[in-house]
Write an enzyme that holds these catalytic residues in place. Structure first.
Site, PDB file in Angstrom:
ATOM      1  N   GLY A  46       0.834  -1.192   0.000  1.00 36.07           N
ATOM      2  CA  GLY A  46       0.000   0.000   0.000  1.00 36.07           C
ATOM      3  C   GLY A  46       0.868   1.240   0.000  1.00 36.07           C
ATOM      4  O   GLY A  46       2.019   1.207   0.454  1.00 36.07           O
ATOM      5  N   GLN A  51       3.212   9.916   1.077  1.00 34.76           N
ATOM      6  CA  GLN A  51       4.501   9.219   1.156  1.00 34.76           C
ATOM      7  C   GLN A  51       5.420   9.553  -0.009  1.00 34.76           C
ATOM      8  O   GLN A  51       6.616   9.281   0.051  1.00 34.76           O
ATOM      9  CB  GLN A  51       4.284   7.704   1.226  1.00 34.76           C
ATOM     10  CG  GLN A  51       3.633   7.272   2.531  1.00 34.76           C
ATOM     11  CD  GLN A  51       3.430   5.770   2.557  1.00 34.76           C
ATOM     12  OE1 GLN A  51       2.429   5.276   2.043  1.00 34.76           O
ATOM     13  NE2 GLN A  51       4.367   5.046   3.133  1.00 34.76           N
ATOM     14  N   CYS A 103       5.765  -0.155   7.283  1.00 36.79           N
ATOM     15  CA  CYS A 103       5.441   1.016   6.459  1.00 36.79           C
ATOM     16  C   CYS A 103       6.649   1.343   5.589  1.00 36.79           C
ATOM     17  O   CYS A 103       7.777   1.332   6.080  1.00 36.79           O
ATOM     18  CB  CYS A 103       5.114   2.187   7.375  1.00 36.79           C
ATOM     19  SG  CYS A 103       4.690   3.695   6.500  1.00 36.79           S
ATOM     20  N   LEU A 104       6.399   1.653   4.309  1.00 37.39           N
ATOM     21  CA  LEU A 104       7.511   1.984   3.409  1.00 37.39           C
ATOM     22  C   LEU A 104       8.236   3.256   3.846  1.00 37.39           C
ATOM     23  O   LEU A 104       9.395   3.452   3.505  1.00 37.39           O
ATOM     24  CB  LEU A 104       7.006   2.136   1.967  1.00 37.39           C
ATOM     25  CG  LEU A 104       6.515   0.852   1.287  1.00 37.39           C
ATOM     26  CD1 LEU A 104       5.961   1.160  -0.106  1.00 37.39           C
ATOM     27  CD2 LEU A 104       7.623  -0.190   1.190  1.00 37.39           C
ATOM     28  N   HIS A 145      -4.628   1.888   7.452  1.00 39.86           N
ATOM     29  CA  HIS A 145      -3.248   2.399   7.526  1.00 39.86           C
ATOM     30  C   HIS A 145      -3.035   3.508   6.484  1.00 39.86           C
ATOM     31  O   HIS A 145      -2.467   4.559   6.793  1.00 39.86           O
ATOM     32  CB  HIS A 145      -2.286   1.221   7.292  1.00 39.86           C
ATOM     33  CG  HIS A 145      -0.825   1.568   7.258  1.00 39.86           C
ATOM     34  ND1 HIS A 145       0.084   1.058   8.151  1.00 39.86           N
ATOM     35  CD2 HIS A 145      -0.098   2.352   6.411  1.00 39.86           C
ATOM     36  CE1 HIS A 145       1.304   1.518   7.865  1.00 39.86           C
ATOM     37  NE2 HIS A 145       1.206   2.312   6.808  1.00 39.86           N
ATOM     38  N   GLU A 146      -3.505   3.266   5.252  1.00 39.98           N
ATOM     39  CA  GLU A 146      -3.271   4.242   4.175  1.00 39.98           C
ATOM     40  C   GLU A 146      -4.128   5.499   4.354  1.00 39.98           C
ATOM     41  O   GLU A 146      -3.661   6.611   4.080  1.00 39.98           O
ATOM     42  CB  GLU A 146      -3.523   3.615   2.796  1.00 39.98           C
ATOM     43  CG  GLU A 146      -2.653   2.398   2.463  1.00 39.98           C
ATOM     44  CD  GLU A 146      -1.160   2.591   2.684  1.00 39.98           C
ATOM     45  OE1 GLU A 146      -0.666   3.726   2.589  1.00 39.98           O
ATOM     46  OE2 GLU A 146      -0.476   1.596   2.981  1.00 39.98           O
ATOM     47  N   HIS A 149      -2.443   7.789   6.669  1.00 43.34           N
ATOM     48  CA  HIS A 149      -1.404   8.609   6.039  1.00 43.34           C
ATOM     49  C   HIS A 149      -2.007   9.893   5.477  1.00 43.34           C
ATOM     50  O   HIS A 149      -1.419  10.967   5.599  1.00 43.34           O
ATOM     51  CB  HIS A 149      -0.742   7.846   4.879  1.00 43.34           C
ATOM     52  CG  HIS A 149       0.387   6.958   5.300  1.00 43.34           C
ATOM     53  ND1 HIS A 149       1.497   7.427   5.973  1.00 43.34           N
ATOM     54  CD2 HIS A 149       0.600   5.628   5.116  1.00 43.34           C
ATOM     55  CE1 HIS A 149       2.333   6.411   6.192  1.00 43.34           C
ATOM     56  NE2 HIS A 149       1.813   5.308   5.685  1.00 43.34           N
TER      57      HIS A 149
HETATM   58 ZN    ZN Z   1       2.589   3.413   5.702  1.00 47.88          ZN
END
Ligand code: ZN
Length: 178
Positions: A46, A51, A103-104, A145-146, A149
């Site tokens: 995701g 991000q 998380c990226l 989660h997304e 963000h």
């Molecule tokens: Zn994340």
């Protein structure tokens, strides 16, 4: 198509609230393609626009497992993705589920977060249609989660284990100043 740079915590844009998208322009379509490509290249499931430094309400998800040497999925279950969600909103939530999240933007770290176990989300797709989805398990966790963000929230903000959350933040700050 282009792979964009993924911002790392504590970049200020990760703490910013993204703006609703008013019109699905060519620019938004290109952004969606770039986000999917960036996510796949980073082996993520995701990615939210914040991000990659863009404060617009768009996220991508693909839970299909991918092979290491190719971008094509081994299994291609359309329910698993790829999904592009514009202006996503959770309209119903039930139960709770604890998942170990990564998380990226917070590489090499994981932490347990309690989320709603079952959600209904509404979003606009790239064709401008309103879509309603029901999600459980990893898909429910991933959507929550997304969307976080897009609201400037990262998963350590939601961890019950405050000591572990602080450890993650300190490790990321150390990485930044290294
Ligand atoms: Zn994340």
């Amino acid at each position: 198509m282009a792979i964009r740079t993924i911002l790392l915590y504590p970049h200020p844009i990760l703490a910013a609230k993204a703006e609703p998208i008013k019109e699905i322009t060519q620019e938004i379509k290109t952004l969606a393609t770039d986000m999917l490509e960036t996510m796949v290249a980073a082996h993520g499931i995701g990615l939210a626009a914040n991000q990659i430094g863009i404060t617009q309400r768009i996220l991508v998800i693909d839970l299909n497992p991918t092979t290491d040497d190719s971008e094509t999925s081994e299994v291609n279950d359309p329910a698993l993705g790829p999904h592009v969600m514009i202006n996503p909103k959770i309209v119903e939530q039930k139960g709770s589920i604890t998942w170990e999240e990564g998380c990226l933007s917070i590489p090499d770290q994981v932490g347990e977060v309690e989320r709603s176990a079952e959600i209904e989300a509404v979003f606009t797709n790239l064709d401008g249609e309103t879509v309603q989805v029901r999600a459980t398990e990893l898909m429910a966790v991933c959507i929550q989660h997304e969307i976080d963000h897009l609201n400037g929230i990262v998963y350590p903000d939601r961890m019950h284990d405050r000591a572990k959350a602080r450890e993650i933040r300190l490790a990321m700050k150390a990485l930044k100043s290294a």
